[in-house]
Scaffold this active site. Structure first.
Site, PDB file in Angstrom:
ATOM      1  N   ASP A   1       0.868  -1.181   0.000  1.00 45.07           N
ATOM      2  CA  ASP A   1       0.000   0.000   0.000  1.00 45.07           C
ATOM      3  C   ASP A   1       0.904   1.230   0.000  1.00 45.07           C
ATOM      4  OD1 ASP A   1      -3.135   0.785   1.116  1.00 45.07           O
ATOM      5  OD2 ASP A   1      -1.532   2.268   1.371  1.00 45.07           O
ATOM      6  N   ASN A  61      -2.170  13.042  -4.317  1.00 44.40           N
ATOM      7  CA  ASN A  61      -3.326  13.432  -5.131  1.00 44.40           C
ATOM      8  C   ASN A  61      -3.794  14.846  -4.788  1.00 44.40           C
ATOM      9  OD1 ASN A  61      -4.038  11.417  -6.969  1.00 44.40           O
ATOM     10  ND2 ASN A  61      -4.951  10.161  -5.363  1.00 44.40           N
ATOM     11  N   HIS A  68      -5.060  14.335  -9.591  1.00 44.15           N
ATOM     12  CA  HIS A  68      -5.297  12.914  -9.827  1.00 44.15           C
ATOM     13  C   HIS A  68      -4.423  12.356 -10.951  1.00 44.15           C
ATOM     14  CE1 HIS A  68      -7.975   9.548  -8.920  1.00 44.15           C
ATOM     15  NE2 HIS A  68      -7.919   9.255 -10.207  1.00 44.15           N
ATOM     16  N   ASP A 100      -1.957   9.268 -10.908  1.00 46.76           N
ATOM     17  CA  ASP A 100      -1.975   8.131 -11.840  1.00 46.76           C
ATOM     18  C   ASP A 100      -0.581   7.839 -12.409  1.00 46.76           C
ATOM     19  OD1 ASP A 100      -4.638   7.781 -11.456  1.00 46.76           O
ATOM     20  OD2 ASP A 100      -5.282   8.414 -13.461  1.00 46.76           O
ATOM     21  N   GLU A 105      -4.472   2.232  -4.743  1.00 49.33           N
ATOM     22  CA  GLU A 105      -3.020   2.388  -4.592  1.00 49.33           C
ATOM     23  C   GLU A 105      -2.468   1.197  -3.834  1.00 49.33           C
ATOM     24  OE1 GLU A 105      -4.248   2.729  -1.115  1.00 49.33           O
ATOM     25  OE2 GLU A 105      -2.466   4.011  -0.842  1.00 49.33           O
TER      26      GLU A 105
END
Ligand code: GH3
Ligand code: MG
Ligand code: MG
Length: 309
Positions: free
Chosen positions: A176, A184, A189, A193, A219
């Site tokens: 994680d 973010n 965003h 990505d 994630e």
């Protein structure tokens, strides 16, 4: 579409059929194909599963054994080569069985001519590509190109079963990203990505090609490590941490970002007996890694949660 010469495999115990098919090939109007011949079941299945052929022409009659058997064996072995089934005489029952067993098309030997054969080859090639694309869509995570959650769950169940049956170890790593929400929030965003894509690119080479990595959530990533015991699963988890945390990631217009991940590892049969329990053990180890300050890998130790099932 690949325009080079395509290798076609004919599996047929009859030399005359090979000569005849070769003659048809020399009368094709377009497309470049070379015909290769396997005369026995054993040679045929071995060459088919080598994966180098664009299409396989498979005869129903193969000495003592039959082509349907070979077809089913190939499909069970996850053969991706399109197969066109050849039957001696129009026999609907065999044709239907062949198609249901995984053949993409069938041809009746007495009716074959160059035009029909060429058309069937082209159809099988196209259909094979389409199936492959569908397979990719169903199993791949679009953003990173890794496996998706669905494929991961299926693989884990299969590999757990295999490991138990053969008495092999099986390692798993759950990952994680640390404080990903902050990335973010601060950069948007699409930068998030791009970070996810780079993380995927960095962790993939830390494991062997037989091992599988998936993005199982936003994630969150997970790896299945074949024949890896507790120590080597932890090693892999540490390599992933290192691969991401050791150098900032250039993912947008701003300065490269410091990204880190936390990882938890566990292995079969030491820590669990089922895939789900294995994931759960690695997840708890991951939680320990987060609690201990993030950017680290922790191996599952049962005493961690003793008294807190
Ligand atoms: P922690 O260290 O505790 O894991 O903190 P965190 O911020 O990473 O944890 P949290 O689960 O609160 O946040 C995960 C964030 O990941 C939330 C969401 O905005 C982001 N996220 C999830 N999926 C995607 C995605 O596909 N793309 C992008 N850019 N962000 C995603
Ligand atoms: Mg998360
Ligand atoms: Mg997170």
């Amino acid at each position: 579409m690949d325009t080079g010469t395509k290798r076609i495999l004919l599996i047929d115990d009859d030399r005359i059929q090979f000569r005849l098919t070769q003659a048809h090939f020399s009368n094709f109007r377009q497309g470049s194909y070379t015909l290769e011949w396997a005369a026995t079941y054993e040679e045929g299945i071995a060459r088919l599963l080598s994966g180098v052929y664009a299409v396989c022409l498979l005869d129903y009659r193969l000495g003592e054994r039959d082509g349907l058997q070979l077809l089913r064996e190939a499909v069970a072995a996850d053969c991706r080569t399109p197969i066109i089934f050849l039957t001696a005489e129009s026999s609907a029952a065999v044709d239907i069985e062949a198609m249901e067993s995984g053949a993409l098309d069938y041809l009746v030997k007495g009716e074959i001519n160059p035009h029909l054969l060429e058309r069937s080859l082209r159809y099988a090639l196209k259909m094979g590509e389409t199936l492959e694309a569908l397979r990719r869509l169903a199993t791949q995570d679009e953003l990173t190109g890794l496996l998706n959650r669905r494929a991961f769950d299926r693989l884990l169940a299969e590999e757990t079963e295999r490991a138990r049956r053969f008495g092999h170890a099986l390692g798993i790593v759950m990952i994680d990203l640390d404080h990903f929400k902050a990335i973010n929030d601060a950069h948007g965003h699409s930068v998030g990505d791009a970070v996810l894509r780079e993380v995927a690119a960095r962790i993939r080479p830390t494991v062997r090609t037989v091992d599988r990595i998936a993005r199982i959530g936003g994630e969150e990533f997970a790896a299945i490590l074949l024949q890896a015991d507790g120590a080597s699963a932890l090693d892999a988890a540490r390599r992933m941490c290192e691969a991401v945390g050791s150098a900032p990631i250039a993912a947008g217009p701003s300065a490269p970002l410091a990204v880190s991940l936390s990882a938890g590892s566990a292995s079969l049969p030491a820590d669990a007996d089922l895939g789900v329990a294995l994931m759960d053990a690695a997840d708890r180890a991951l939680y320990r890694a987060k609690a201990a300050g993030r950017n680290q890998a922790v191996r599952w130790v049962p005493t961690h949660d003793a008294g807190h099932p």
